[in-house]
Design a protein around this motif. Structure first.
Motif, short mmCIF file in Angstrom:
data_model
loop_
_atom_site.label_atom_id
_atom_site.label_comp_id
_atom_site.label_asym_id
_atom_site.label_seq_id
_atom_site.Cartn_x
_atom_site.Cartn_y
_atom_site.Cartn_z
N ASP A 1 68.87 13.80 -39.02
CA ASP A 1 68.28 13.57 -40.39
C ASP A 1 66.60 13.87 -40.55
OD1 ASP A 1 70.34 11.99 -41.52
OD2 ASP A 1 69.94 10.42 -39.88
N ILE A 2 66.50 14.95 -39.52
CA ILE A 2 64.90 15.30 -39.73
C ILE A 2 65.02 16.58 -40.44
CG2 ILE A 2 62.90 16.41 -38.36
CD1 ILE A 2 63.57 14.98 -35.95
N GLU A 3 64.36 16.39 -41.69
CA GLU A 3 64.32 17.67 -42.64
C GLU A 3 63.03 18.64 -42.44
OE1 GLU A 3 63.71 16.68 -47.21
OE2 GLU A 3 65.77 16.97 -46.82
N GLU A 4 62.15 17.96 -42.09
CA GLU A 4 60.84 19.05 -41.70
C GLU A 4 60.15 18.51 -40.37
OE1 GLU A 4 58.22 18.76 -44.95
OE2 GLU A 4 59.37 19.03 -46.43
N ASN A 5 59.92 19.58 -39.57
CA ASN A 5 59.16 19.37 -38.28
C ASN A 5 58.36 20.57 -37.96
OD1 ASN A 5 58.83 18.99 -35.47
ND2 ASN A 5 60.61 19.39 -34.88
N LEU B 1 61.84 7.39 -35.06
CA LEU B 1 61.52 8.62 -35.91
C LEU B 1 60.72 7.97 -37.12
CD1 LEU B 1 65.12 9.90 -35.76
CD2 LEU B 1 63.04 10.86 -34.83
N LEU B 2 61.01 6.85 -37.63
CA LEU B 2 60.03 6.69 -38.85
C LEU B 2 58.54 6.37 -38.60
CD1 LEU B 2 62.50 3.67 -40.25
CD2 LEU B 2 61.67 5.97 -41.40
N LEU B 3 58.24 6.02 -37.05
CA LEU B 3 57.06 6.00 -36.83
C LEU B 3 56.38 7.17 -36.69
CD1 LEU B 3 54.71 4.04 -36.05
CD2 LEU B 3 55.61 4.13 -33.64
N LEU B 4 57.06 8.10 -36.15
CA LEU B 4 56.72 9.67 -36.29
C LEU B 4 56.41 10.08 -37.62
CD1 LEU B 4 58.95 11.11 -33.30
CD2 LEU B 4 56.44 10.38 -33.18
N GLN B 5 57.28 9.89 -38.56
CA GLN B 5 57.34 10.12 -39.94
C GLN B 5 56.04 9.55 -40.53
OE1 GLN B 5 60.42 11.09 -43.51
NE2 GLN B 5 59.71 8.63 -43.46
N ASP B 6 55.86 8.23 -40.25
CA ASP B 6 54.55 7.56 -40.82
C ASP B 6 53.08 8.36 -40.20
OD1 ASP B 6 56.12 5.88 -42.03
OD2 ASP B 6 56.05 4.18 -40.64
N ASN B 7 53.25 8.85 -39.30
CA ASN B 7 52.29 9.43 -38.54
C ASN B 7 52.07 10.94 -38.81
OD1 ASN B 7 50.39 7.41 -36.81
ND2 ASN B 7 52.29 6.89 -36.84
N GLY B 8 52.94 11.60 -39.85
CA GLY B 8 52.77 13.02 -40.23
C GLY B 8 53.47 14.08 -39.34
N LEU B 9 54.17 13.57 -38.20
CA LEU B 9 54.82 14.61 -37.31
C LEU B 9 56.26 15.11 -37.81
CD1 LEU B 9 53.93 12.48 -34.10
CD2 LEU B 9 52.54 14.35 -35.19
N ILE B 10 56.84 14.37 -38.38
CA ILE B 10 58.11 14.90 -38.85
C ILE B 10 58.31 14.25 -40.47
CG2 ILE B 10 59.17 15.16 -36.74
CD1 ILE B 10 61.01 12.54 -37.32
N THR B 11 59.28 14.82 -41.23
CA THR B 11 59.88 14.39 -42.33
C THR B 11 61.28 13.93 -42.29
OG1 THR B 11 57.89 15.44 -43.84
CG2 THR B 11 60.06 14.22 -44.92
N LEU B 12 61.77 12.80 -42.66
CA LEU B 12 63.27 12.65 -42.62
C LEU B 12 63.80 12.71 -43.99
CD1 LEU B 12 62.96 9.25 -40.41
CD2 LEU B 12 63.88 11.55 -39.87
N LYS B 13 65.21 12.86 -43.92
CA LYS B 13 65.70 12.88 -45.49
C LYS B 13 65.48 11.65 -46.25
CE LYS B 13 69.55 15.88 -43.35
NZ LYS B 13 70.82 16.01 -43.09
N ASP B 14 65.49 11.59 -47.33
CA ASP B 14 65.38 10.60 -48.10
C ASP B 14 66.41 9.50 -48.08
OD1 ASP B 14 63.12 11.66 -49.33
OD2 ASP B 14 64.04 12.39 -51.15
#
Length: 275
Positions: free
Chosen positions: A171-175, A148-161
């Motif tokens: 914990d996915i906040e934005e998709n 999930l962190l890798l997907l976030q690092d590549n702009g696909l999702i945003t996780l909760k702080d």
């Protein structure tokens, strides 16, 4: 079970020096400094150590490597002082082992990490992502968070702080692309690559699926990522021994340009030197 795979390389070097020492141009053999006993997993750890043994032999050290096929004995033999060090584990495992077993092992140096990567399924570029696309990830706690962190690092999702390496799909906040995250047992993820847009795999499963990390992944964990820093594989020693001359020589050899070049050429991105 254990198996000794590297022994007395220094003796070989010294013997060769004796046999060739009559020539005026022969370099003097290194003064023997002692033996470093280390427990390791077979791949890639013992293979990397075999290369490091050549460097250490030139400095007068004999590196004696014993391969273990479990993750308990290598720590116990270091705790008991039967071995000087081990090389098979990352820091979270080391910390957990100390807490559960009452051992006193510490990190003497981070050597490499085995990156997670995003690999093509039915699509080959992250720019092709569309609403409803499915990305398969491992479902165990540690590996799912890394995916999930890798997907976030590549702009696909945003996780909760602050969720970091404890992240789950909850914990996915934005998709923004309305991606479906399919959670599967790690060994099952590569088997669905022809059914989903992308799969997220760790190094060994990528290799088993026929993927080259360097050539096939569309993205992978960078050396300065949170996961790489956390899951770096380390040389572990008993507390108080981290500054011993032999241990420092071992870590320096493993962090040398020679070993970095060996890792990069042999493992094709599945293993990456940690700076």
């Amino acid at each position: 079970m254990k198996k000794r795979v590297v022994a007395s390389l220094l003796a070989t070097v010294l013997a060769f020096g004796v046999l060739t020492g009559c020539g005026n141009n022969s370099a003097p053999a290194a003064k023997e400094k002692g033996t470093i006993k280390i427990a390791a997993s077979a791949t890639p750890h013992a293979e990397i150590l075999e290369e490091a043994a050549k460097i250490l032999a030139e400095q007068g050290w004999t590196l004696d490597v014993t391969v273990f096929d479990d993750y308990v004995q290598p720590n116990l033999v270091v705790e008991s002082d039967e071995f000087d060090a081990n090389y098979f584990q990352h820091i979270p495992y080391l910390d957990s082992f100390n807490e559960e077993q009452g051992t006193h092992l510490v990190n003497a140096g981070g050597i490499h990490y085995e990156p997670f990567g995003i690999y093509p399924g039915t699509k080959s570029d992250l720019s092709e992502i569309e609403a409803g696309d499915v990305i398969a990830v491992p479902n165990d706690t540690t590996n799912e968070a890394r995916a999930l962190l890798l997907l976030q690092d590549n702009g696909l999702i945003t996780l909760k702080d602050g969720v970091g390496l404890e992240a789950t799909v909850n914990d996915i906040e934005e998709n923004p692309n309305d991606i479906t995250i399919q959670e599967l047992e790690a060994a099952q993820v590569p088997r669905v690559k022809d059914e989903v847009a992308f799969v997220v795999l760790n190094g060994n499963y990528a290799l088993e699926a026929g993927f080259s990390v360097a050539k096939d992944s569309v993205a992978y964990e960078s050396s300065d990522s949170e996961a790489a820093k956390t899951y770096v594989n380390v040389i572990a020693v008993k507390e108080g021994n981290e500054n011993n001359e032999g241990i420092k020589a071992l870590v320096d050899a493993l962090k040398s340009d020679t070993i970095a070049d060996f890792i990069n050429s042999k493992y094709d991105g599945a293993v990456i030197p940690f700076n």
